[in-house]
Scaffold this active site. Sequence first.
Site, PDB file in Angstrom:
ATOM      1  N   SER A  44       0.817  -1.208   0.000  1.00 13.82           N
ATOM      2  CA  SER A  44       0.000   0.000   0.000  1.00 13.82           C
ATOM      3  C   SER A  44       0.853   1.261   0.000  1.00 13.82           C
ATOM      4  O   SER A  44       0.327   2.345  -0.194  1.00 13.82           O
ATOM      5  CB  SER A  44      -0.983  -0.005   1.174  1.00 13.82           C
ATOM      6  N   HIS A  98      -3.415  -2.996  -5.458  1.00 18.44           N
ATOM      7  CA  HIS A  98      -3.641  -2.579  -4.073  1.00 18.44           C
ATOM      8  C   HIS A  98      -5.098  -2.794  -3.702  1.00 18.44           C
ATOM      9  O   HIS A  98      -5.978  -2.020  -4.088  1.00 18.44           O
ATOM     10  CB  HIS A  98      -3.223  -1.106  -3.896  1.00 18.44           C
ATOM     11  N   GLU A 154      -6.764  -0.421  -6.574  1.00 17.78           N
ATOM     12  CA  GLU A 154      -5.817   0.470  -7.249  1.00 17.78           C
ATOM     13  C   GLU A 154      -4.872  -0.402  -8.079  1.00 17.78           C
ATOM     14  O   GLU A 154      -4.251  -1.327  -7.545  1.00 17.78           O
ATOM     15  CB  GLU A 154      -5.018   1.296  -6.228  1.00 17.78           C
ATOM     16  N   ASN A 202      -4.137   6.392  -0.317  1.00 17.06           N
ATOM     17  CA  ASN A 202      -3.501   6.585   0.985  1.00 17.06           C
ATOM     18  C   ASN A 202      -2.696   7.883   1.047  1.00 17.06           C
ATOM     19  O   ASN A 202      -2.459   8.416   2.124  1.00 17.06           O
ATOM     20  CB  ASN A 202      -2.614   5.377   1.321  1.00 17.06           C
TER      21      ASN A 202
END
Length: 685
Positions: free
Chosen positions: A405, A426, A438, A476
């Site tokens: 991540s 991800h 992702e 993130n």
Amino acid sequence: MPVSIKMHESIAVVQIDHPPVNALSHAVRTGLLRAVETVNATPEIAAAVLVCAGRTFIAGADVREFNQPAREPHLPDVIDAIEACSKPWVAALHGNALGGGLEVALGCHYRIALSSARMGLPEVTLGLIPGAGGTVRLPRLIPVPQAVEMITSGKPISAKEAASLGLVDQIVDDELENAAIAFAQTRTSQPLVSTRDRSIKDAPTEPDFWSHAKSRLERKARGQISPLYALEAVKNAVTLAFEDAYAKERSCFLELRQSDQASALRHAFFAERAVGRLDSLKDVQSRPLDAAGVIGGGTMGAGIATALLLAGIRVTLVERDEDSLKAGASRVASILEASVKRGLLTPDRQRELIETLGQTTTYEDLANVDLAIEAVFESMPVKQEVFKRLDQVLKPGAILATNTSYLDVNAIARATQRPTDVIGLHFFSPAHIMKLLEIVEADATAPDVLATGFELARKLRKVGIRSGVCDGFIGNRILKVYRQNAERLLLEGGTPAQVDSAMRRFGMPMGPFEMQDLAGLDIAAAQRHAAREKGINVFAPVSDRLCEKKRFGQKCNAGWYRYEDNSRTPLEDDEVLKLIREEASQHHVAHKAHDDNSIQRAILFPMINEACFILDEGIATRPLEIDMVEIHGYGFPRWRGGLMHYADTIGASTLLDALGADQATEPAPLIKSLAKTGGTFADLN
Ligand code: 3H9
């Protein structure tokens, strides 16, 4: 013409052929109205059967037309004409009969469906209510509580359920058109009963039915208005005369059609479909995806393995020793077990899936997989070691994916001799449920590997979004800014409860601090530690103090809040408030008065700014990708259309002014240029 008529003895088969989903565009409405006139005026016609060509019955009004002024004939008039026809109409449903499509079927005198068909009124998901009689006709065919559920949730039901409720008159497994013709032939001499002439079915008798339904919806809708209007419309149908309730439904529909929420939800609908269309992937074939390996059977690995199994992909789980392997496989089994309990999977299917799960401690057993997804400990040396091993054993053309991540996918790819085959996938936890994937394109990733990432997302029924490589990728990276600014507000005098409730009132399912307590503060602490090791400055003084005190969140009964007796109810904690004040004075942060609006802006504007850097750097290529990441990964209210759609409601100039006034944030070049040109983020989609 999208609507044609062919004769089958005395039955007119009216066919709509308007790909891709037979939406009720102007041409279809016009054609249908003409067909009604023909059926009425032709003495040889005894009944009509309405069928659709292609993969589905009518999927609803043509949503693309909602941005233009409504043109006659309007759908309610077309449906009224079908209902008023002197001869029976039988709707033959296959695929999906949705929205205006189901409303057309409700205006017909009978409905017959393929057993695989689904029917629903999903208008609330587009910020609307049914606008062509759905709310007034449905409760005349099915019991009111079920009509309320269908109309306020927007969720479709199966043909079987529809038959048991009284929505369809007959189900067939195949030969739909012939069955509908045969059905129509048996109805030609029967008296015609239109849906509007029926009385309301099973009106609720509990005095609190409507008020309970309303408070339940208010809690669930989190600021979205259409479900509440939909409830009101069904209530009108039950309590008012047909014509009055019908007129109210129409005016409410027209009002909602113009609303910001409907426009945001339309944007989300089309953006969901657009994220998978990349110019760079036009005509690129994806690679096979029949068998996959998952390395690591922890929470993420087990979730990913489960998602793959549920999508019909053969999975081999790899762990470093027998005990870890057993634990990983039993995690997969318990996720599947939970799906059985929730009625999403039959016990037979669950057994079948578990039996097919390959389990090994030997990388060589992955020799035949098409895709290997690594979900091991988040550490670069550990991941690089895994990729070296995969490189040695995987067949040529297999894809090597990392579920990291935060880590640099380019550096992971460099551990192999085939960086073109390496990609980031991800997943979000729980991986078998969360819609977002992702798909991280590294510098050397081959186009067909990227295309396979999108194909995987499609197979998993996830929303796949391309991201370039950067710390935290799209989601993130923005989350980091979300957390930092939420924490900054505490130093300025806010409390976790105040910030959380402001963000919930914005429409987030949870505030930032509640979310951290749920997810665990230790994960973010480890990320901060890793960033600081790299020399990156991360300002999170209160989070750091909480972690020093081992207040890692709900699992410790203490985090930003305290929790009693393992309850999940967050309680304000004086110890945390004291700690916040200490840090504020230590860092000389001046007190500022905040209300909901200023809290929301203080958090969201820097997130928009970070998203602009992400666009400037090409990590995301279109603002709509950021919208979809936020909606599907982080609970951003869909009815606001996503972060960048929301940004357009604020305007680049206002954003620039606000960011400029805040010395902590340097405005992104993109905001500056949009403010200068008067452009919008939507223009960049
Ligand atoms: C309504 O009906 C209001 C009425 O009550 C009152 C009116 C007065 N319009 O999803 P897919 C496009 S509101 C225009 O990939 P699938 C879609 O954009 C409407 N276009 O296929 C895509 O185009 P592209 C209520 C539409 O097989 C292509 O068709 N109805 C519409 O995965 C294929 O779609 C709904 O909310 C539309 N209505 O899923 C149903 N629908 O290829 C909305 C689809 O250029 N639709 N397109 O990207 C769906 O839920 C799914 O499309 C469906 C098929 C389940 C039908």
